[in-house]
Design a protein around this motif. Sequence first.
Motif, PDB file in Angstrom:
ATOM      1  N   SER A  16       3.913 -16.107 -11.547  1.00 21.92           N
ATOM      2  CA  SER A  16       3.608 -15.096 -10.974  1.00 21.92           C
ATOM      3  C   SER A  16       2.452 -15.273  -9.929  1.00 21.92           C
ATOM      4  CB  SER A  16       2.974 -13.636 -11.729  1.00 21.92           C
ATOM      5  OG  SER A  16       3.835 -13.207 -12.854  1.00 21.92           O
ATOM      6  N   LEU A  17       2.672 -14.449  -8.941  1.00 17.73           N
ATOM      7  CA  LEU A  17       1.581 -14.755  -7.782  1.00 17.73           C
ATOM      8  C   LEU A  17       1.232 -13.312  -7.077  1.00 17.73           C
ATOM      9  CD1 LEU A  17       2.817 -17.763  -5.632  1.00 17.73           C
ATOM     10  CD2 LEU A  17       0.407 -17.753  -6.924  1.00 17.73           C
ATOM     11  N   ARG A  18       0.252 -13.010  -6.545  1.00 20.29           N
ATOM     12  CA  ARG A  18      -0.193 -11.796  -5.786  1.00 20.29           C
ATOM     13  C   ARG A  18      -0.626 -12.287  -4.307  1.00 20.29           C
ATOM     14  NH1 ARG A  18      -4.344  -6.674  -6.706  1.00 20.29           N
ATOM     15  NH2 ARG A  18      -5.882  -8.164  -5.829  1.00 20.29           N
ATOM     16  N   LEU A  19       0.045 -11.649  -3.452  1.00 21.72           N
ATOM     17  CA  LEU A  19      -0.208 -11.958  -1.963  1.00 21.72           C
ATOM     18  C   LEU A  19      -1.137 -10.643  -1.693  1.00 21.72           C
ATOM     19  CD1 LEU A  19       3.069 -13.407  -0.580  1.00 21.72           C
ATOM     20  CD2 LEU A  19       1.279 -14.447  -1.759  1.00 21.72           C
ATOM     21  N   SER A  20      -2.003 -10.885  -0.774  1.00 18.36           N
ATOM     22  CA  SER A  20      -2.859  -9.811  -0.181  1.00 18.36           C
ATOM     23  C   SER A  20      -2.820  -9.695   1.417  1.00 18.36           C
ATOM     24  CB  SER A  20      -4.410  -9.851  -0.671  1.00 18.36           C
ATOM     25  OG  SER A  20      -4.512  -9.680  -2.202  1.00 18.36           O
ATOM     26  N   CYS A  21      -3.025  -8.999   1.869  1.00 16.29           N
ATOM     27  CA  CYS A  21      -2.862  -8.964   3.551  1.00 16.29           C
ATOM     28  C   CYS A  21      -4.037  -7.593   3.862  1.00 16.29           C
ATOM     29  CB  CYS A  21      -1.391  -8.415   4.109  1.00 16.29           C
ATOM     30  SG  CYS A  21      -1.390  -8.314   5.795  1.00 16.29           S
ATOM     31  N   ALA A  22      -4.939  -8.034   4.409  1.00 10.92           N
ATOM     32  CA  ALA A  22      -5.967  -7.227   4.776  1.00 10.92           C
ATOM     33  C   ALA A  22      -5.916  -6.778   6.346  1.00 10.92           C
ATOM     34  CB  ALA A  22      -7.449  -7.785   4.905  1.00 10.92           C
ATOM     35  N   ALA A  23      -5.809  -5.718   6.671  1.00 13.71           N
ATOM     36  CA  ALA A  23      -5.675  -5.054   8.240  1.00 13.71           C
ATOM     37  C   ALA A  23      -7.084  -4.869   8.693  1.00 13.71           C
ATOM     38  CB  ALA A  23      -4.642  -3.898   8.235  1.00 13.71           C
ATOM     39  N   SER A  24      -7.185  -4.719   9.808  1.00 12.21           N
ATOM     40  CA  SER A  24      -8.601  -4.645  10.725  1.00 12.21           C
ATOM     41  C   SER A  24      -8.370  -3.196  11.002  1.00 12.21           C
ATOM     42  CB  SER A  24      -8.839  -5.403  11.825  1.00 12.21           C
ATOM     43  OG  SER A  24      -7.355  -5.253  12.970  1.00 12.21           O
ATOM     44  N   GLY A  25      -7.447  -2.527  10.926  1.00 15.16           N
ATOM     45  CA  GLY A  25      -7.268  -0.914  11.273  1.00 15.16           C
ATOM     46  C   GLY A  25      -6.039  -0.295  10.522  1.00 15.16           C
ATOM     47  N   ARG A  26      -6.136   1.049  10.694  1.00 15.87           N
ATOM     48  CA  ARG A  26      -4.999   1.809   9.804  1.00 15.87           C
ATOM     49  C   ARG A  26      -3.543   1.672  10.548  1.00 15.87           C
ATOM     50  NH1 ARG A  26      -5.056   8.175   8.481  1.00 15.87           N
ATOM     51  NH2 ARG A  26      -2.735   8.442   8.512  1.00 15.87           N
ATOM     52  N   THR A  27      -2.585   1.556   9.873  1.00 17.43           N
ATOM     53  CA  THR A  27      -1.236   1.517  10.293  1.00 17.43           C
ATOM     54  C   THR A  27      -0.366   2.214   9.400  1.00 17.43           C
ATOM     55  OG1 THR A  27      -0.734  -0.678   9.272  1.00 17.43           O
ATOM     56  CG2 THR A  27      -1.329  -0.807  11.494  1.00 17.43           C
ATOM     57  N   LEU A  28       0.670   2.925   9.870  1.00 20.59           N
ATOM     58  CA  LEU A  28       1.454   3.763   8.986  1.00 20.59           C
ATOM     59  C   LEU A  28       2.505   3.053   7.981  1.00 20.59           C
ATOM     60  CD1 LEU A  28       2.475   6.629  11.330  1.00 20.59           C
ATOM     61  CD2 LEU A  28       0.538   6.479   9.612  1.00 20.59           C
ATOM     62  N   ARG A  29       2.731   1.877   8.546  1.00 18.98           N
ATOM     63  CA  ARG A  29       3.672   0.995   7.536  1.00 18.98           C
ATOM     64  C   ARG A  29       3.411  -0.374   7.613  1.00 18.98           C
ATOM     65  NH1 ARG A  29       9.685   1.017   9.798  1.00 18.98           N
ATOM     66  NH2 ARG A  29       9.946   3.091   8.773  1.00 18.98           N
ATOM     67  N   MET A  30       3.336  -1.026   6.339  1.00 20.01           N
ATOM     68  CA  MET A  30       3.048  -2.372   6.112  1.00 20.01           C
ATOM     69  C   MET A  30       4.371  -2.812   5.428  1.00 20.01           C
ATOM     70  SD  MET A  30      -1.358  -2.694   5.631  1.00 20.01           S
ATOM     71  CE  MET A  30      -1.033  -4.426   6.195  1.00 20.01           C
ATOM     72  N   ALA A  31       4.558  -4.111   5.613  1.00 16.18           N
ATOM     73  CA  ALA A  31       5.767  -4.872   4.966  1.00 16.18           C
ATOM     74  C   ALA A  31       5.405  -6.332   4.794  1.00 16.18           C
ATOM     75  CB  ALA A  31       6.882  -4.693   5.727  1.00 16.18           C
ATOM     76  N   TRP A  32       6.157  -6.945   3.963  1.00 19.86           N
ATOM     77  CA  TRP A  32       6.298  -8.469   3.751  1.00 19.86           C
ATOM     78  C   TRP A  32       7.732  -8.853   4.249  1.00 19.86           C
ATOM     79  CZ3 TRP A  32       2.029 -11.189   2.874  1.00 19.86           C
ATOM     80  CH2 TRP A  32       0.864 -10.588   2.063  1.00 19.86           C
TER      81      TRP A  32
END
Length: 119
Positions: A16-32
Amino acid sequence: VQLQASGGGLVQSGGSLRLSCAASGRTLRMAWFRQAPGKEHEFVAAITWAGTTNYADSVKGRFTISRDNAKLTVYLQMNSLRPEDTAIYYCAAGEGIGSYKNTGNYVHWGQGTQVTVSS
Protein backbone atom coordinates in the motif's frame (compact mmCIF):
# COMPACT_ATOMS: atom_id res chain seq x y z
CA VAL A 1 -3.73 27.27 -8.00
CA GLN A 2 -0.56 25.34 -7.35
CA LEU A 3 -0.55 21.62 -6.57
CA GLN A 4 2.13 19.77 -4.63
CA ALA A 5 2.02 15.98 -4.81
CA SER A 6 3.89 13.63 -2.49
CA GLY A 7 3.89 10.08 -1.16
CA GLY A 8 5.18 8.00 -4.02
CA GLY A 9 7.79 5.32 -3.64
CA LEU A 10 8.79 1.71 -4.16
CA VAL A 11 6.54 -1.02 -2.79
CA GLN A 12 6.16 -4.74 -3.29
CA SER A 13 3.15 -6.21 -5.06
CA GLY A 14 0.21 -6.37 -2.65
CA GLY A 15 1.49 -3.43 -0.65
CA SER A 16 0.00 0.00 0.00
CA LEU A 17 0.90 3.64 -0.51
CA ARG A 18 -0.90 6.90 0.17
CA LEU A 19 -0.44 9.86 -2.11
CA SER A 20 -1.21 13.41 -1.05
CA CYS A 21 -1.80 16.54 -3.11
CA ALA A 22 -1.92 19.91 -1.40
CA ALA A 23 -3.56 22.78 -3.27
CA SER A 24 -2.93 26.47 -2.75
CA GLY A 25 -6.57 27.33 -3.40
CA ARG A 26 -10.05 25.89 -3.60
CA THR A 27 -11.12 23.92 -6.68
CA LEU A 28 -14.37 22.10 -7.31
CA ARG A 29 -12.91 18.89 -8.67
CA MET A 30 -9.58 17.18 -7.99
CA ALA A 31 -8.30 14.04 -9.59
CA TRP A 32 -5.40 11.67 -9.98
CA PHE A 33 -4.05 10.57 -13.33
CA ARG A 34 -1.10 8.35 -14.05
CA GLN A 35 1.30 7.83 -16.91
CA ALA A 36 3.30 4.67 -17.43
CA PRO A 37 6.37 4.70 -19.69
CA GLY A 38 5.36 4.93 -23.32
CA LYS A 39 1.67 5.35 -22.53
CA GLU A 40 -0.86 8.17 -22.46
CA HIS A 41 -2.15 9.77 -19.29
CA GLU A 42 -4.72 7.48 -17.70
CA PHE A 43 -7.54 8.59 -15.42
CA VAL A 44 -7.38 7.02 -11.96
CA ALA A 45 -9.88 8.73 -9.65
CA ALA A 46 -11.67 12.02 -9.12
CA ILE A 47 -13.53 13.74 -6.30
CA THR A 48 -15.69 16.84 -6.15
CA TRP A 49 -15.77 19.44 -3.40
CA ALA A 50 -18.96 17.77 -2.14
CA GLY A 51 -17.26 14.38 -2.01
CA THR A 52 -18.66 12.63 -5.07
CA THR A 53 -16.08 10.12 -6.29
CA ASN A 54 -15.34 8.33 -9.57
CA TYR A 55 -12.82 5.60 -10.28
CA ALA A 56 -11.26 3.88 -13.22
CA ASP A 57 -12.40 0.27 -13.47
CA SER A 58 -8.81 -0.91 -13.05
CA VAL A 59 -8.55 0.55 -9.53
CA LYS A 60 -12.08 0.12 -8.16
CA GLY A 61 -12.06 -1.69 -4.84
CA ARG A 62 -8.32 -1.11 -4.39
CA PHE A 63 -7.87 2.68 -4.44
CA THR A 64 -9.75 5.28 -2.43
CA ILE A 65 -9.75 8.99 -3.14
CA SER A 66 -10.64 11.43 -0.39
CA ARG A 67 -10.19 15.10 0.38
CA ASP A 68 -9.85 17.35 3.37
CA ASN A 69 -11.41 20.62 2.29
CA ALA A 70 -10.12 22.48 5.33
CA LYS A 71 -6.57 21.55 4.33
CA LEU A 72 -7.22 21.85 0.55
CA THR A 73 -5.65 18.42 0.23
CA VAL A 74 -6.68 15.33 -1.71
CA TYR A 75 -5.45 11.84 -0.93
CA LEU A 76 -5.20 8.61 -2.87
CA GLN A 77 -5.00 5.51 -0.70
CA MET A 78 -3.70 2.68 -2.86
CA ASN A 79 -4.03 -0.88 -1.56
CA SER A 80 -3.32 -4.26 -3.15
CA LEU A 81 -0.88 -2.63 -5.51
CA ARG A 82 0.13 -4.48 -8.67
CA PRO A 83 3.13 -4.10 -10.97
CA GLU A 84 0.83 -2.63 -13.61
CA ASP A 85 0.10 0.27 -11.24
CA THR A 86 3.68 1.44 -11.76
CA ALA A 87 3.57 4.96 -13.19
CA ILE A 88 4.09 8.60 -12.45
CA TYR A 89 0.99 9.80 -10.63
CA TYR A 90 -0.22 13.35 -11.20
CA CYS A 91 -2.81 15.28 -9.28
CA ALA A 92 -5.01 17.68 -11.18
CA ALA A 93 -7.61 20.27 -10.31
CA GLY A 94 -10.42 21.92 -12.21
CA GLU A 95 -13.83 23.50 -11.91
CA GLY A 96 -15.87 20.36 -12.55
CA ILE A 97 -16.78 21.17 -16.14
CA GLY A 98 -16.96 18.28 -18.58
CA SER A 99 -15.96 14.67 -18.13
CA TYR A 100 -13.89 13.85 -15.06
CA LYS A 101 -11.87 11.42 -17.22
CA ASN A 102 -10.66 14.04 -19.67
CA THR A 103 -7.28 15.63 -18.95
CA GLY A 104 -8.37 18.71 -20.89
CA ASN A 105 -10.96 19.50 -18.23
CA TYR A 106 -8.29 20.09 -15.59
CA VAL A 107 -6.53 23.43 -15.52
CA HIS A 108 -3.99 22.87 -12.77
CA TRP A 109 -1.47 20.04 -12.53
CA GLY A 110 1.02 18.92 -9.93
CA GLN A 111 4.57 17.85 -10.67
CA GLY A 112 3.98 14.09 -10.45
CA THR A 113 5.20 11.48 -8.03
CA GLN A 114 6.69 8.12 -9.01
CA VAL A 115 5.03 4.91 -7.85
CA THR A 116 6.90 1.69 -8.51
CA VAL A 117 5.44 -1.71 -7.65
CA SER A 118 7.82 -4.63 -7.77
CA SER A 119 6.64 -8.18 -8.44
